[in-house]
Motif scaffolding. Structure first.
Motif, PDB file in Angstrom:
ATOM      1  N   TRP A   1       0.807  -1.222   0.000  1.00  0.00           N
ATOM      2  CA  TRP A   1       0.000   0.000   0.000  1.00  0.00           C
ATOM      3  C   TRP A   1       0.844   1.276   0.000  1.00  0.00           C
ATOM      4  CZ3 TRP A   1      -4.400   1.546  -1.562  1.00  0.00           C
ATOM      5  CH2 TRP A   1      -5.560   0.756  -1.468  1.00  0.00           C
TER       6      TRP A   1
ATOM      7  N   PRO B   1      -7.338  -0.314   3.694  1.00  0.00           N
ATOM      8  CA  PRO B   1      -6.726   1.036   3.724  1.00  0.00           C
ATOM      9  C   PRO B   1      -7.446   1.958   4.698  1.00  0.00           C
ATOM     10  CG  PRO B   1      -7.935   0.675   1.684  1.00  0.00           C
ATOM     11  CD  PRO B   1      -7.861  -0.648   2.370  1.00  0.00           C
TER      12      PRO B   1
ATOM     13  N   PHE C   1      -1.204   4.254  -1.859  1.00  0.00           N
ATOM     14  CA  PHE C   1      -2.204   4.929  -1.032  1.00  0.00           C
ATOM     15  C   PHE C   1      -2.490   6.354  -1.531  1.00  0.00           C
ATOM     16  CE2 PHE C   1      -3.482   7.380   2.737  1.00  0.00           C
ATOM     17  CZ  PHE C   1      -4.581   6.641   3.140  1.00  0.00           C
TER      18      PHE C   1
ATOM     19  N   THR D   1       2.214   4.890   6.093  1.00  0.00           N
ATOM     20  CA  THR D   1       2.070   6.215   5.496  1.00  0.00           C
ATOM     21  C   THR D   1       3.103   7.210   6.002  1.00  0.00           C
ATOM     22  OG1 THR D   1       0.452   6.748   7.206  1.00  0.00           O
ATOM     23  CG2 THR D   1      -0.416   5.994   5.079  1.00  0.00           C
TER      24      THR D   1
END
Lengths: 529, 254
Positions: free
Chosen positions: B84, B236, B88, B137
């Motif tokens: 991801w 997510p 993302f 992230t």
């Protein structure tokens, strides 16, 4: 005109002395139709109230209309109406049908845009040029934008599973952009299938009342939008009402923190759009004249009553003198005056209370040793006014450099290196908006990446659009309004609302069951029988 | 069986300092690089698969099959979020079609330092399921672990230590959440809190204390080990609560 021969590093200016007289260009208010008093708007009807309070014109201090003060019982009725509308019609209405109502509201606002603009300026004090060219067009655009989302929500939250609406939303909005903030709150909530209890600010309730008339005329099912009036106690009653599923608040950081505290443990969803102390960073390689215009728009727009205002100018040392001189020149030509005069740049301060706050902070600025500049201006005798002001010789620790003044007051500091500019810009609890002025693209984007701020304007400032997400970092709040991201606070993805199917006893535990398994039993709230 | 460290408030404060220190550097790495490191964590965990299975069986009372399943899914979950990292922003960011002549785009950025109260169940997979989406992230994290097999958290720390993960990105505190929660909620340098399986009381305390600095709050129910293994426990939407969307405007013209 010897002035035109001035040294090349000072701004060229035309000085007419007293040879020309200023001629006002007032916008007529004849077409604004208002009753003497209005009550809350609940279940599709305006209601009589027990008590009324005046909504005054801050430019004249005259009462425009009286507005019914809500109380706990009225809020309770509004929430019930919203719940009933949610379960009986709105939640299950196909998206494309919801869209039709929202499009219709947008269209009707457009048709009545002149009346809305004039009333907005009368009630709130903002220049008609701004309410006419910015607030009201954006209001209509916001409804148009979100109407189209209503039948496309599965594209807003990608992944398996359909997003779900939340239920009844309590929405509390400020006085600086009264109708625009109502649109920012209502449009996404309605598009996502939620129903609403909205509380406009007590100093600017009138355009929301006109909006209620539009909503009525548009045939929106009764109870989908309910509007109640009053100050903090009414807001509190909405926040604390047990049948409200989500709270959305725009206003001061102080009140936002209070609401977050009030909601602790309640399981209500919350979004906050709070204060700011926006840094406008001007580099020596910026187009200076354009930047000065942007700085002026950044802080003096809407009398500085803007949460994302560029209230801190950080200017690179090498151009600081030139920039401050240009700011002085520019400020001297700004026209402070009646909001309905089409030439007015700076209108009336929204309320007496706000004027006092601005005066207090400006006094503190002087006491703390910053240098104040204010152009000479004739201010009307009645009403609430404050001339455009900026401070130089400001240090980071000065209160005017830290606290949100929410008025036409700019603080100017200088920096030497980009690193210093970033450090200063980020040195605040807020993180809503910032501006960067530079002709060098690589620098502009590296600075924008380093700023802890939800909105960055590069070589521009105070731009808004329904398709563009807006909202803060840090103590400027959480959640976004506008665009696809503005839908997320009103929807729940199945993975967010997932509940355990079995008690959580997979591994042997010596501790008593946590409360989660108890809460997992589904409430039969969803059955709209 | 063993004496496990009972984290104090001071330990938590120190962990926040470390997490803050590491955050800019971690967020400043390319998303691709963060993905490589998360993938490496999966590899390292897999290489110690048997050791983790043994502890799950010996300490946490798992059956052999369940233990194997938990470790395998933990590896898969690290790989899932590794993938991801560099998708993302593309899936959740946007270029915004504004009406004026501006280029306008929104990108996710990490919230910063996140404190995560990990689940009581699934002593390995629960940790991984909280940690991986938060750091993917660019956040740094302090995991607060209270369960019946806390040594697994320390074994996981050893895995992280051999996975090229920079120091300070993941900090693990074993202890009693009841002793720490008020302090965690009120810590001004914590940007967001994830709490799995919070009681109403804990939720009230965290939200009340966190309000002082407008801390982002995300609460998720605890679930059985089988449910932690299910695909429904990775998404997510475990990442979205810990990002801030930044919108940048620039005029388009000549």
């Amino acid at each position: 005109m010897a002035e035109l021969e001035a040294a090349p590093d000072t701004a060229r200016e035309l000085l007419f002395g007293d040879e020309w007289e200023y001629a006002p260009a007032p916008q007529s208010a004849d077409h604004v139709r208002l009753a003497d008093r209005y009550g809350s708007f609940i279940d599709g009807e305006f209601r009589e109230a027990d008590d009324y309070f005046p909504s005054i014109n801050p430019a004249t201090e005259e009462t425009i209309a009286e507005v019914g003060l809500a109380n706990e019982a009225v809020v309770d009725d509004a929430v019930h109406a919203a719940r009933n509308a949610y379960e009986s019609t709105w939640r299950d209405l196909p998206g494309k049908e919801r869209a039709k109502y929202i499009y219709r509201i947008g269209r009707m606002i457009k048709e009545k845009s002149r009346e809305f603009a004039v009333l907005e300026s009368m009630d709130g004090g903002k220049p008609i040029r701004e309410s006419r060219d910015m607030d009201i067009p954006l209001v209509a655009a916001h409804f148009f934008h979100y109407a189209g989302w209503a039948d496309k929500l599965e594209y807003a939250l990608p992944g398996p599973g359909r997003p779900r609406s939340l239920g009844v939303c309590g929405q509390i909005i400020p006085w600086n952009f009264p109708l625009l903030m109502a649109a920012w709150k209502l449009a996404p909530a309605l598009a996502t299938g939620n129903t609403v209890v909205l509380k406009p600010a007590e100093t600017t309730p009138l355009t929301a009342i006109k909006l209620a008339e539009v909503i009525q005329e548009a045939g929106l099912p009764p109870g989908v939008v309910n509007i109640v009036h009053g100050a903090g106690e009414v807001g509190s009653a909405i926040v604390e009402h047990p049948d409200v599923d989500k709270v959305a608040f725009t206003g001061s950081t102080e009140v936002g923190k209070h609401i977050q505290k009030q909601l602790a443990g309640s399981k209500k969803r919350l979004t906050l759009e709070l204060g700011g102390k926006g840094a406008n960073i001007l580099f020596e390689d910026a187009p200076i004249d354009q930047a000065v215009k942007g700085i002026v728009d950044g802080i003096y727009f809407n009398q500085g009553h803007v949460c994302c205002a560029g209230s801190r100018l950080l200017v690179q040392e090498s151009v600081a003198e030139e920039v401050t001189q240009k700011l002085r020149d520019r400020l001297s030509t700004l026209r402070v005056g009646h909001p309905l005069d089409k030439n007015t740049d700076i209108g009336a301060i929204n309320s007496k209370q706000q004027l006092e706050k601005i005066r207090r902070l400006v006094d503190i600025g002087e006491q703390e040793g910053a240098d104040k500049f204010q152009p000479e201006c004739d201010l009307p005798e009645n009403g609430f006014w404050f001339p455009p002001t900026f401070f130089t010789n400001v240090t980071q620790s000065h209160r005017i450099a830290q606290e949100e003044i929410f008025g036409p007051v700019l603080s100017v500091t200088t920096f030497r290196t980009p690193e210093e500019a970033v450090e200063r810009a980020n040195n605040t609890e807020y993180g809503l908006a910032a501006g960067i002025w530079s002709d060098k693209g690589s620098k502009l984007f590296s600075i924008s990446q380093a700023l802890k701020s939800g909105v960055i304007w590069g070589n521009t400032y105070n731009k808004f659009d329904p398709a563009s997400p807006f909202g803060g970092y840090k103590e400027s709040g959480f959640g976004r309004e506008g665009g696809k991201h503005g839908l997320l606070p009103y929807l729940e993805h199945p993975s967010q609302s997932w509940q355990p199917q079995t008690p959580t006893n997979g591994s042997p535990s010596t501790k008593p069951e946590s409360s989660t398994s108890v809460e997992a039993s589904p409430e039969p709230k969803a059955d709209g029988t | 069986m063993a004496n496990i460290c009972r984290a104090s408030r001071k330990d938590f404060r120190d962990a926040v300092v470390e997490a803050r220190e590491a955050q800019d550097g971690w967020a400043g790495r390319s998303a691709f690089n963060r993905g490589q490191i998360l993938y490496r964590m999966g590899e390292m965990l897999e290489s110690r698969r048997q050791a983790f299975v043994d502890v799950l069986v010996g300490t946490a009372g798992y059956s052999a099959d369940e233990a194997v399943a938990e470790v395998d899914v933990a590896v898969d979950r690290l790989v899932y979020y590794a993938g991801w990292t560099d998708k993302f922003a593309q899936v959740f960011g946007a270029v915004n079609p504004v009406a004026s002549s501006h280029f306008d785009f929104s990108v996710p950025e990490p919230s910063g330092v996140v404190a995560a109260f990990c689940p009581e169940t699934a002593p390995l997979l629960g940790l991984v399921s909280c940690m991986a989406p938060v750091i993917a992230t660019g956040n740094t994290v302090i995991l607060v672990v209270e369960n019946d097999a806390p040594t697994l958290a320390l074994d996981l720390a050893e895995v992280l230590d051999t996975s090229d993960l920079p120091g300070g990105v993941v900090n693990i505190l074993t202890g009693y959440r009841e002793e720490l929660r008020e302090h965690v909620g009120g810590h001004r340098d914590v940007d967001a809190i994830l709490s799995v399986g919070a009681s109403t009381e804990e939720r009230t305390i965290l939200e009340r204390e966190g309000a002082e600095s407008v801390t982002r709050m995300e609460f998720r129910p605890d679930r059985s080990p089988a449910e932690w293994r299910s695909g429904e426990s990775q998404s997510p939407y475990w990442m979205t609560p810990f990002v801030e969307f930044k919108t940048t405007w620039h005029p388009v013209g000549r």
